[in-house]
Design an enzyme around this catalytic site. Structure first.
Site, PDB file in Angstrom:
ATOM      1  N   THR A  76       0.828  -1.213   0.000  1.00  9.54           N
ATOM      2  CA  THR A  76       0.000   0.000   0.000  1.00  9.54           C
ATOM      3  C   THR A  76       0.862   1.263   0.000  1.00  9.54           C
ATOM      4  N   GLU A  88      -6.379  -5.975   3.863  1.00 10.73           N
ATOM      5  CA  GLU A  88      -6.341  -7.206   3.061  1.00 10.73           C
ATOM      6  C   GLU A  88      -7.435  -7.196   2.011  1.00 10.73           C
ATOM      7  N   GLY A 106       2.696  -2.771   8.347  1.00  9.22           N
ATOM      8  CA  GLY A 106       2.952  -2.961   9.781  1.00  9.22           C
ATOM      9  C   GLY A 106       4.449  -3.149  10.032  1.00  9.22           C
TER      10      GLY A 106
HETATM   11  C1  LIG Z   1       0.865 -14.274  13.162  1.00  9.78           C
HETATM   12  C2  LIG Z   1      -0.563 -14.521  12.740  1.00  9.78           C
HETATM   13  C3  LIG Z   1      -1.403 -13.254  12.732  1.00  9.78           C
HETATM   14  C4  LIG Z   1      -2.811 -13.485  12.167  1.00  9.78           C
HETATM   15  C5  LIG Z   1      -3.491 -12.159  11.883  1.00  9.78           C
HETATM   16  C6  LIG Z   1      -4.299 -12.222  10.592  1.00  9.78           C
HETATM   17  C7  LIG Z   1      -4.452 -11.190   9.778  1.00  9.78           C
HETATM   18  C8  LIG Z   1      -3.744  -9.937  10.035  1.00  9.78           C
HETATM   19  C9  LIG Z   1      -2.738  -9.738   8.959  1.00  9.78           C
HETATM   20  C10 LIG Z   1      -2.567  -8.616   8.414  1.00  9.78           C
HETATM   21  C11 LIG Z   1      -3.276  -7.428   8.911  1.00  9.78           C
HETATM   22  C12 LIG Z   1      -2.314  -6.362   8.946  1.00  9.78           C
HETATM   23  C13 LIG Z   1      -1.881  -5.932   7.782  1.00  9.78           C
HETATM   24  C14 LIG Z   1      -2.682  -5.841   6.564  1.00  9.78           C
HETATM   25  C15 LIG Z   1      -2.015  -5.990   5.385  1.00  9.78           C
HETATM   26  C16 LIG Z   1      -2.574  -5.516   4.139  1.00  9.78           C
HETATM   27  O1  LIG Z   1      -3.638  -4.938   4.063  1.00  9.78           O
HETATM   28  S1  LIG Z   1      -1.594  -5.888   2.792  1.00  9.78           S
HETATM   29  C17 LIG Z   1      -2.350  -5.034   1.448  1.00  9.78           C
HETATM   30  C18 LIG Z   1      -3.661  -5.675   1.072  1.00  9.78           C
HETATM   31  N1  LIG Z   1      -4.145  -5.040  -0.116  1.00  9.78           N
HETATM   32  C19 LIG Z   1      -5.112  -5.577  -0.847  1.00  9.78           C
HETATM   33  O2  LIG Z   1      -5.707  -6.577  -0.522  1.00  9.78           O
HETATM   34  C20 LIG Z   1      -5.403  -4.842  -2.122  1.00  9.78           C
HETATM   35  C21 LIG Z   1      -6.765  -5.201  -2.656  1.00  9.78           C
HETATM   36  N2  LIG Z   1      -6.782  -5.075  -4.103  1.00  9.78           N
HETATM   37  C22 LIG Z   1      -6.619  -6.189  -4.894  1.00  9.78           C
HETATM   38  O3  LIG Z   1      -6.457  -7.317  -4.462  1.00  9.78           O
HETATM   39  C23 LIG Z   1      -6.676  -5.943  -6.382  1.00  9.78           C
HETATM   40  O4  LIG Z   1      -6.402  -4.603  -6.670  1.00  9.78           O
HETATM   41  C24 LIG Z   1      -8.075  -6.288  -6.968  1.00  9.78           C
HETATM   42  C25 LIG Z   1      -8.290  -7.781  -6.853  1.00  9.78           C
HETATM   43  C26 LIG Z   1      -9.156  -5.534  -6.217  1.00  9.78           C
HETATM   44  C27 LIG Z   1      -8.124  -5.871  -8.415  1.00  9.78           C
HETATM   45  O5  LIG Z   1      -6.970  -6.401  -9.014  1.00  9.78           O
HETATM   46  P1  LIG Z   1      -6.790  -6.186 -10.568  1.00  9.78           P
HETATM   47  O6  LIG Z   1      -5.441  -6.652 -10.943  1.00  9.78           O
HETATM   48  O7  LIG Z   1      -7.185  -4.787 -10.922  1.00  9.78           O
HETATM   49  O8  LIG Z   1      -7.785  -7.242 -11.143  1.00  9.78           O
HETATM   50  P2  LIG Z   1      -9.188  -7.034 -11.844  1.00  9.78           P
HETATM   51  O9  LIG Z   1     -10.191  -6.546 -10.877  1.00  9.78           O
HETATM   52  O10 LIG Z   1      -8.975  -6.261 -13.116  1.00  9.78           O
HETATM   53  O11 LIG Z   1      -9.510  -8.559 -12.191  1.00  9.78           O
HETATM   54  C28 LIG Z   1      -8.709  -9.216 -13.182  1.00  9.78           C
HETATM   55  C29 LIG Z   1      -8.852 -10.705 -12.981  1.00  9.78           C
HETATM   56  O12 LIG Z   1      -7.961 -11.100 -11.931  1.00  9.78           O
HETATM   57  C30 LIG Z   1      -8.636 -11.911 -11.004  1.00  9.78           C
HETATM   58  N3  LIG Z   1      -8.017 -11.761  -9.707  1.00  9.78           N
HETATM   59  C31 LIG Z   1      -7.900 -10.634  -8.985  1.00  9.78           C
HETATM   60  N4  LIG Z   1      -7.253 -10.890  -7.822  1.00  9.78           N
HETATM   61  C32 LIG Z   1      -6.961 -12.198  -7.835  1.00  9.78           C
HETATM   62  C33 LIG Z   1      -6.309 -13.084  -6.897  1.00  9.78           C
HETATM   63  N5  LIG Z   1      -5.854 -12.646  -5.699  1.00  9.78           N
HETATM   64  N6  LIG Z   1      -6.186 -14.378  -7.240  1.00  9.78           N
HETATM   65  C34 LIG Z   1      -6.677 -14.818  -8.425  1.00  9.78           C
HETATM   66  N7  LIG Z   1      -7.322 -14.056  -9.355  1.00  9.78           N
HETATM   67  C35 LIG Z   1      -7.447 -12.765  -9.033  1.00  9.78           C
HETATM   68  C36 LIG Z   1     -10.030 -11.380 -11.023  1.00  9.78           C
HETATM   69  O13 LIG Z   1     -10.918 -12.351 -10.498  1.00  9.78           O
HETATM   70  C37 LIG Z   1     -10.232 -11.126 -12.501  1.00  9.78           C
HETATM   71  O14 LIG Z   1     -10.542 -12.336 -13.112  1.00  9.78           O
HETATM   72  P3  LIG Z   1     -11.650 -12.317 -14.279  1.00  9.78           P
HETATM   73  O15 LIG Z   1     -11.137 -11.346 -15.311  1.00  9.78           O
HETATM   74  O16 LIG Z   1     -12.894 -11.817 -13.633  1.00  9.78           O
HETATM   75  O17 LIG Z   1     -11.715 -13.733 -14.732  1.00  9.78           O
HETATM   76  C1  FAD Z   2      -4.811  -1.838  10.391  1.00 10.60           C
HETATM   77  C2  FAD Z   2      -4.293  -1.814   8.964  1.00 10.60           C
HETATM   78  C3  FAD Z   2      -3.123  -2.480   8.675  1.00 10.60           C
HETATM   79  C4  FAD Z   2      -2.627  -2.442   7.374  1.00 10.60           C
HETATM   80  N1  FAD Z   2      -1.440  -3.066   7.113  1.00 10.60           N
HETATM   81  C5  FAD Z   2      -0.949  -3.032   5.861  1.00 10.60           C
HETATM   82  C6  FAD Z   2       0.287  -3.680   5.573  1.00 10.60           C
HETATM   83  O1  FAD Z   2       0.930  -4.239   6.453  1.00 10.60           O
HETATM   84  N2  FAD Z   2       0.757  -3.641   4.300  1.00 10.60           N
HETATM   85  C7  FAD Z   2       0.085  -3.016   3.291  1.00 10.60           C
HETATM   86  O2  FAD Z   2       0.556  -3.014   2.144  1.00 10.60           O
HETATM   87  N3  FAD Z   2      -1.124  -2.395   3.529  1.00 10.60           N
HETATM   88  C8  FAD Z   2      -1.629  -2.391   4.785  1.00 10.60           C
HETATM   89  N4  FAD Z   2      -2.830  -1.779   5.050  1.00 10.60           N
HETATM   90  C9  FAD Z   2      -3.479  -1.026   3.973  1.00 10.60           C
HETATM   91  C10 FAD Z   2      -4.739  -1.718   3.492  1.00 10.60           C
HETATM   92  O3  FAD Z   2      -4.401  -2.833   2.743  1.00 10.60           O
HETATM   93  C11 FAD Z   2      -5.567  -0.733   2.658  1.00 10.60           C
HETATM   94  O4  FAD Z   2      -5.973   0.314   3.490  1.00 10.60           O
HETATM   95  C12 FAD Z   2      -6.766  -1.443   2.069  1.00 10.60           C
HETATM   96  O5  FAD Z   2      -6.357  -2.295   1.034  1.00 10.60           O
HETATM   97  C13 FAD Z   2      -7.817  -0.454   1.544  1.00 10.60           C
HETATM   98  O6  FAD Z   2      -7.259   0.332   0.515  1.00 10.60           O
HETATM   99  P1  FAD Z   2      -7.351   1.947   0.594  1.00 10.60           P
HETATM  100  O7  FAD Z   2      -6.858   2.351   1.924  1.00 10.60           O
HETATM  101  O8  FAD Z   2      -6.713   2.464  -0.628  1.00 10.60           O
HETATM  102  O9  FAD Z   2      -8.887   2.255   0.552  1.00 10.60           O
HETATM  103  P2  FAD Z   2      -9.705   2.811  -0.713  1.00 10.60           P
HETATM  104  O10 FAD Z   2      -9.716   1.797  -1.774  1.00 10.60           O
HETATM  105  O11 FAD Z   2      -9.224   4.175  -1.038  1.00 10.60           O
HETATM  106  O12 FAD Z   2     -11.154   2.812  -0.054  1.00 10.60           O
HETATM  107  C14 FAD Z   2     -11.892   4.005   0.133  1.00 10.60           C
HETATM  108  C15 FAD Z   2     -13.292   3.769  -0.428  1.00 10.60           C
HETATM  109  O13 FAD Z   2     -13.185   3.610  -1.856  1.00 10.60           O
HETATM  110  C16 FAD Z   2     -14.000   2.522  -2.259  1.00 10.60           C
HETATM  111  N5  FAD Z   2     -13.479   1.893  -3.482  1.00 10.60           N
HETATM  112  C17 FAD Z   2     -12.188   1.763  -3.853  1.00 10.60           C
HETATM  113  N6  FAD Z   2     -12.094   1.069  -5.003  1.00 10.60           N
HETATM  114  C18 FAD Z   2     -13.369   0.762  -5.368  1.00 10.60           C
HETATM  115  C19 FAD Z   2     -13.939   0.033  -6.449  1.00 10.60           C
HETATM  116  N7  FAD Z   2     -13.179  -0.515  -7.418  1.00 10.60           N
HETATM  117  N8  FAD Z   2     -15.288  -0.114  -6.493  1.00 10.60           N
HETATM  118  C20 FAD Z   2     -16.063   0.407  -5.505  1.00 10.60           C
HETATM  119  N9  FAD Z   2     -15.584   1.124  -4.453  1.00 10.60           N
HETATM  120  C21 FAD Z   2     -14.252   1.280  -4.390  1.00 10.60           C
HETATM  121  C22 FAD Z   2     -13.888   1.557  -1.095  1.00 10.60           C
HETATM  122  O14 FAD Z   2     -14.997   0.643  -1.105  1.00 10.60           O
HETATM  123  C23 FAD Z   2     -13.941   2.482   0.117  1.00 10.60           C
HETATM  124  O15 FAD Z   2     -15.292   2.748   0.458  1.00 10.60           O
HETATM  125  C24 FAD Z   2      -3.341  -1.768   6.345  1.00 10.60           C
HETATM  126  C25 FAD Z   2      -4.532  -1.109   6.646  1.00 10.60           C
HETATM  127  C26 FAD Z   2      -5.008  -1.120   7.950  1.00 10.60           C
HETATM  128  C27 FAD Z   2      -6.287  -0.399   8.265  1.00 10.60           C
END
Ligand SMILES: CCCCC/C=C\C/C=C\C/C=C\C=C\C(=O)SCCNC(=O)CCNC(=O)[C@H](O)C(C)(C)COP(=O)(O)OP(=O)(O)OC[C@H]1O[C@@H](n2cnc3c(N)ncnc32)[C@H](O)[C@@H]1OP(=O)(O)O
Ligand code: FAD
Length: 647
Positions: free
Chosen positions: A152, A413, A191
């Site tokens: 992110t 996530e 994190g």
């Molecule tokens: C020690 C133990 C502890 C346990 C604690 C447990 C949890 C706590 C852990 C962590 C919490 C703290 C930290 C948090 C970390 C984070 O948040 S890390 C960052 C996370 N960020 C995200 O998740 C980002 C979300 N966005 C996306 O995943 C992609 O942008 C999205 C999927 C929304 C769109 O991707 P894009 O490339 O634009 O794809 P399309 O929408 O165009 O779709 C194209 C096709 O790809 C397929 N697809 C998309 N994603 C996947 C996938 N992951 N795997 C397989 N296929 C995928 C999608 O279905 C489309 O397919 P079709 O074209 O429809 O067939």
């Molecule tokens: C506690 C915490 C820990 C985290 N840890 C990590 C980490 O360790 N590593 C890391 O990489 N990231 C981490 N993140 C970041 C996290 O993965 C992002 O905040 C999360 O993926 C959401 O993305 P964003 O913040 O860009 O929200 P945005 O996508 O900007 O969301 C804002 C609004 O926009 C809307 N929106 C966005 N896209 C669309 C769409 N295509 N269609 C409809 N609505 C849409 C959403 O629904 C939401 O209402 C952490 C976040 C938190 C809160």
């Protein structure tokens, strides 16, 4: 409060439970031996004087909280190493100790090493070549390095194809040059990135030979391993060629790019964490409903009959309707999480042999299950807090912090709406395949059967509810599909039609997920009941029926719209709900006792096993530094001069 006294109400509750809670404990742990192992492991950490909470950390500064958390995380790590030396620690234990409920009890203010274990190590395992795993995994397991997962950015979290950080290959030096060229490209949120980690997996846009190949994972050193000082520069940072994790996409030394079998394999770690979140959300909900249930058995308030003493608030049917569906939801998410974990492991091993067929279904299920489990657990925990009145609002109740931890899951996530839309992509294709008579994958097979039948008449069974939930899901999927295509037929382009239909698409995903959860829960209980006592089997069946009935009753509008249910059937469902609440009432405390959550993990004066709520509340507030002296200095500094000036 004499030591070891048991609240009389809880004593009575425990006498009236129809089954032995230990049997439920063994069931949830996977057997008596596993229970004993878990209890020993918990004791090993919780009894350590260095880890037990002396003063609540609520009274520490932000900096002190961080330093306190690092200190304890290091103690935990050393103790995990001791378990390892005895051959007892594995990934599950790391996860449990460093991130699950035990971890959140020991590391109440967060775990500076959490990301290291939850994302940094899994990414190297999932995205690194064998050689890269050999190079990095043991160093990471032994905590010779501390990693995070830096994907992110300030300007992008959801849309990862829009990430701005770049990694440009320089064949002359066989290095990648990483650059975050704009303010919005700065990595934000990872994190541990601020002060703890000295390495990161950095997700960046790969450029080689002038071509952008999309996002790929790179290992970047952040800080000096000895001094912990930040490495020089955050622009144009050079890393060696073999710091790009190349299990999937590769860059050869001459700069030529070898495509990954699927560009989405780079997204693998996110699927893993989404799968983990389902189980974790369930466990946090279980903790909250344990607190609220025990408190509700002890708390007396108001009257049901004017002539009778104030009742336990657990005897108010509205209180039962707040709490017992949360008990049932725990089991529903627990069994769905177990099912998803199995599917994840099976699909991951298929991916190892290049078999990608089931990845789309896994992605679709991981997305909607993460979204629904995080949202439902957060809502359930808030319901438990509200059910405890004023005392539920106190920080020491553990309910506000538990809510905070779980509501974050709705965002990280993969933000929930975005993930539900991902599942909707899958469902739109599935419905089209259904219309075209094409084969359907297991999780959407019901679309075929729903299309062929008008829907059976009401009968008091979970299978009827499952069929109704599937009918609702299919109806919402069909409606969204039809409305979107109607727009396209009227000349709207497909992207705009998608956006204009997205409210219905999200609703279709949620309905599909709820139908999946009810069916998985029912099938799991059906498998378990023959192997447990008749009394426990009855209690588990009642909880499953409650989850199904309550979930359906929360969707009466859709039920009327998409099925032939009558108002008489709805009356029957309401009666069934009330019967189930009454049936579960005598077992409620026994069920939460069966979760066998150590008091130190409950960490709440409202939810301790002995039920001595008021004595424990008083002991908690006495710990506040504010209560150390009868008059706080602010009186003399500010209030007294003010009062004087009025005279
Ligand atoms: C020690 C133990 C502890 C346990 C604690 C447990 C949890 C706590 C852990 C962590 C919490 C703290 C930290 C948090 C970390 C984070 O948040 S890390 C960052 C996370 N960020 C995200 O998740 C980002 C979300 N966005 C996306 O995943 C992609 O942008 C999205 C999927 C929304 C769109 O991707 P894009 O490339 O634009 O794809 P399309 O929408 O165009 O779709 C194209 C096709 O790809 C397929 N697809 C998309 N994603 C996947 C996938 N992951 N795997 C397989 N296929 C995928 C999608 O279905 C489309 O397919 P079709 O074209 O429809 O067939
Ligand atoms: C506690 C915490 C820990 C985290 N840890 C990590 C980490 O360790 N590593 C890391 O990489 N990231 C981490 N993140 C970041 C996290 O993965 C992002 O905040 C999360 O993926 C959401 O993305 P964003 O913040 O860009 O929200 P945005 O996508 O900007 O969301 C804002 C609004 O926009 C809307 N929106 C966005 N896209 C669309 C769409 N295509 N269609 C409809 N609505 C849409 C959403 O629904 C939401 O209402 C952490 C976040 C938190 C809160």
């Amino acid at each position: 409060m004499p030591a070891n006294t048991m609240n009389e109400d809880l004593k009575r509750e425990r006498q009236r439970c129809s089954f032995d809670p230990k049997e439920l404990t063994y069931l949830l742990d996977g057997g008596e031996e596993k229970t004993e192992e878990r209890r020993q492991r918990e004791k090993f950490f919780l009894d350590d004087p260095e880890l037990s909470e002396t003063a609540p950390s609520d009274y520490l500064s932000h900096k002190e909280k961080y330093e306190h958390a690092v200190k304890k995380a290091c103690i935990v790590f050393k103790k995990v190493q001791q378990l390892q030396a005895q051959g007892k620690a594995g990934m599950q234990n790391f996860r449990e100790v460093l991130g699950g409920q035990l971890g959140s009890a020991i590391l109440r203010d967060g775990n500076p090493l959490g990301l290291h274990y939850v994302m940094f190590i899994p990414t190297i395992m999932g995205q690194g070549t064998i050689e890269q795993q050999a190079e990095w995994i043991s160093k990471a397991w032994n905590l010779e390095i501390i990693g995070t997962y830096a994907q992110t950015e300030l300007g992008h979290g959801t849309f990862i194809r829009g990430l701005e950080t770049t990694a440009t290959y320089d064949p002359a030096t066989e290095e990648f040059v990483l650059n975050s060229p704009t303010l919005t490209s700065y990595k934000w949120w990872p994190g541990g990135l601020g002060h703890t980690a000295n390495y990161a997996v950095v997700v960046a846009q790969l450029y080689s030979q002038g071509i952008c190949h999309g996002i790929h994972p790179f290992i970047v050193q952040l800080r000096d391993e000895e001094t912990h000082l930040p490495m020089p520069g955050f622009e144009n940072v050079r890393i060696p060629w073999n710091y790009m994790l190349m299990k999937n996409g590769k860059v050869l030394k001459d700069g030529s790019y070898v495509k990954s079998p699927s560009s989405k394999l780079t997204y693998g770690t996110m699927i893993f964490v989404r799968v983990v979140i389902v189980q974790d959300a369930a466990n946090y909900l279980r903790k909250a409903v344990t607190i609220a249930t025990r408190y509700s058995a002890v708390r007396h308030q108001s009257h049901i009959k004017e002539s009778a003493p104030e009742p336990q608030i657990l005897d108010f049917v509205t209180q039962q309707h707040k709490l017992f569906p949360q008990l049932a939801t725990y089991f529903a998410l627990h069994y769905s999480g177990a099912w998803l974990w199995d599917m994840y492991n099976n699909v991951t091993s298929e991916l190892e042999s290049g078999e990608l067929d089931r990845l789309p279904e896994l992605h679709a299920l991981a997305c909607c299950l993460k979204a629904v489990s995080a949202a439902d657990a957060a809502q359930g925990i808030e319901t438990c807090r509200l059910a405890c009145g004023g005392h539920g609002y106190m920080s020491c109740s553990s309910l506000p912090i538990t809510y905070g931890l779980v509501t974050a899951m709705v965002t990280y996530e993969g933000e929930n709406t975005v993930l539900l839309l991902q599942t909707a992509r899958y469902l739109m294709k599935a419905w089209q395949n259904c219309l075209d008579g094409q084969p359907l994958t297991p999780s959407v097979q019901y679309l075929n059967s729903v299309r062929r039948s008008f829907g059976g008449v009401y009968h008091k069974s979970v299978p009827w509810i499952i069929a109704s939930m599937q009918r609702i899901a299919a109806g919402k999927i069909e409606t969204a599909h039809r409305h979107m295509n109607d727009k396209i037929k009227r000349g709207v382009n497909s992207e705009d039609a998608w956006n204009e239909t997205s409210i219905e698409l999200v609703a279709a995903s949620e309905a599909h997920c709820k139908a999946f959860i009810v069916e998985t829960y029912y099938n799991s209980v059906q498998q378990i009941v023959p192997s447990v006592s008749q009394q426990l089997g009855k209690a588990l069946t009642e909880l499953c029926e409650l989850y199904a009935v309550n979930t359906l009753l929360k969707n009466i509008g859709d039920l009327l719209r998409y099925s032939n249910v009558t108002t008489g059937d709805l009356e029957n469902l309401q009666r069934w709900l009330e019967e189930l609440l009454a049936a579960i009432r005598p077992n409620a405390v026994g069920i939460v006792d069966g979760f066998d959550i150590n008091d130190a993990i409950i960490a709440s004066p409202l939810g301790a096993y002995d039920g001595n709520v008021y004595e424990r509340l008083f002991a908690e507030v006495s710990k506040s530094p504010l209560n150390a002296k009868p008059v706080n200095e602010s009186f003399h500094k500010y209030l007294k001069p003010l009062l004087k000036s009025k005279m």
